[in-house]
Design an enzyme around this catalytic site. Structure first.
Site, short mmCIF file in Angstrom:
data_model
loop_
_atom_site.label_atom_id
_atom_site.label_comp_id
_atom_site.label_asym_id
_atom_site.label_seq_id
_atom_site.Cartn_x
_atom_site.Cartn_y
_atom_site.Cartn_z
CE1 TYR A 146 10.12 3.43 19.26
CE2 TYR A 146 11.26 3.70 17.17
CZ TYR A 146 11.13 4.01 18.50
OH TYR A 146 11.98 4.90 19.08
CG ASP A 227 7.32 6.14 36.74
OD1 ASP A 227 7.54 4.92 36.87
OD2 ASP A 227 6.32 6.70 37.26
CG ASP A 251 14.10 5.73 21.24
OD1 ASP A 251 15.24 5.68 20.77
OD2 ASP A 251 13.35 6.71 21.11
CG ASP A 255 19.06 8.54 23.25
OD1 ASP A 255 19.54 7.55 22.67
OD2 ASP A 255 18.77 9.60 22.68
C1 IPM Z 1 17.55 4.69 17.89
C2 IPM Z 1 17.01 5.88 17.13
C3 IPM Z 1 15.88 5.39 16.24
C4 IPM Z 1 14.81 4.79 17.13
C5 IPM Z 1 15.28 6.49 15.32
C6 IPM Z 1 16.36 7.09 14.45
C7 IPM Z 1 14.13 5.99 14.52
O1 IPM Z 1 16.59 6.87 18.01
O2 IPM Z 1 18.08 3.76 17.24
O3 IPM Z 1 17.45 4.68 19.11
O4 IPM Z 1 13.97 5.52 17.67
O5 IPM Z 1 14.81 3.58 17.30
MG MG Z 2 16.95 6.46 20.03
#
Ligand code: IPM
Ligand code: MG
Length: 361
Positions: A146, A227, A251, A255
């Site tokens: 990042y 993985d 990240d 999710d």
């Molecule tokens: C998160 C989001 C952010 C990230 C984006 C919006 C830049 O996906 O907070 O997980 O990738 O960190």
């Molecule tokens: Mg994210």
């Protein structure tokens, strides 16, 4: 206690869900005798509309002067919003990254919990959901891909893009220490996730995490390749307590973990630095498609406010009261549309906030 809180309502459903969290904080302050002051800050799309940039120096300064920042969500629809006609460094997300970096928020805590009451929302097989799960994803937030150098250039007539992935031992150690500290307060297990069969940065990650583990003999440490971790999260999520990982992997895995709970509208998060300061926000996005309709689930933001009381102000009793009020509301059958199921009572954003307040006494 006096608390100076910066508030970033943000874009999309952000303002609606933050309003409910503030309502709950005000109720807690009233019941437990605290004094709260709020400074409204603009970041993301709202800041672009006002100042032309997603984060101004002034906003960053005001955020630094607060004890903690509570945030909604930022960003819009990438296909239709004019914010996404701007170059990448001027878009809403760039403001969030600059805020994380500017405040040195290297430790991102994303709890993924399967609520007993919401087991039906879990997309996994019943025998897996029945075992339940409660994990804390600890994502490194200010390093790695990042924040590495990036470029797109023509090399020998071929368009070539590059993103650099760098970690130094100090960056790894400080997040590892946080992960072990938190594991000590939970079930005392850390799963460190990397790609050490390929990446040098992951081999260093593993080495430093092992060194850190030596100071925590009570905590069980295991290493897992990323993985495999992606698979294990859907196969047997109950095995995880604290999941420690670098920025990009975190990240993606966070999710995935939130999807497995089936209710992203319930998941809070905290981003912390070396001090007591933290930025608290729901894990979900700004959901522009339902903004302004009064149907968004405010619980993730309300639980983020509880995390704020716990981590930035050491107000465990107050944080417990909010968490309990949320559990009570669910037990009594109230649901926003995203977590609605048969036989329950559907309510809107505001009523959810009001009901949660009414359980705090
Ligand atoms: C998160 C989001 C952010 C990230 C984006 C919006 C830049 O996906 O907070 O997980 O990738 O960190
Ligand atoms: Mg994210």
């Amino acid at each position: 206690m006096e608390m100076k809180i910066g508030v970033i309502k943000g874009d999309g459903i952000g303002p609606e869900i933050v309003d409910e969290a503030l309502k709950v904080l005000n109720k807690v302050a009233e019941v437990y005798g605290h004094s709260l002051s709020y400074t409204q800050l603009l970041m993301g799309g709202a800041s672009i509309d006002e100042y032309g940039v997603p984060l101004t120096d002034e906003t960053l300064k005001l955020a630094k002067e607060s004890d903690a920042v509570l945030m909604g969500s930022i960003g819009g629809d990438a296909k239709t919003s004019p914010w996404y006609q701007l170059e990448p460094s001027k878009r809403p997300e760039a403001g969030l990254l600059a805020l994380r970096k500017g405040l040195n928020l290297f430790a991102n805590l994303r709890p993924a919990v399967l609520y007993e009451e919401l087991k039906g929302a879990c997309p996994l097989k019943e025998e897996i959901a029945d075992r339940g799960f409660d994990m804390m994803i600890m994502r490194e937030l200010t390093g790695g891909l990042y924040f590495g150098a990036r470029s797109t250039e023509m090399i020998d007539g071929v368009l070539t893009a590059k993103d650099e992935l760098t970690y130094n031992e100090n960056e790894i150690r400080r997040i590892a220490v946080r992960a072990f500290d938190i594991a000590m307060k939970r079930r005392k297990k850390v799963t460190s996730v990397d790609k050490a069969n390929v990446l040098d940065s992951s081999r260093l990650w593993r080495k430093i995490v092992e060194e850190t583990a030596a100071d925590y003999p009570e905590v069980e440490l295991e290493h897992m390749l990323v993985d495999n971790c992606a698979m294990q999260l859907v196969k047997d999520p109950a095995q995880f307590d604290v999941v420690l990982t670098e920025n990009m992997f975190g990240d993606i895995l966070s999710d995935e973990a939130s999807m497995v709970t089936g209710s992203i509208g319930m998941l809070a998060s905290a981003s912390l630095n070396e001090t007591k300061f933290g930025l608290y926000e729901p894990s979900g996005g700004s959901a522009p498609d339902i903004a302004g309709k009064g149907i968004a689930n405010p619980i993730a933001t309300i639980l983020s406010a509880a995390m704020m009381l716990r981590y930035s102000f050491d107000l465990d009793r107050e944080a417990d009261a909010i968490e309990k009020a949320v559990a009570d509301v669910l037990r009594d059958g109230y649901r926003t549309i995203d977590i609605m199921s048969e036989g329950k009572r559907q309510i809107g954003t505001r009523e959810m906030g009001d009901r949660i307040c009414s359980y705090i006494m």
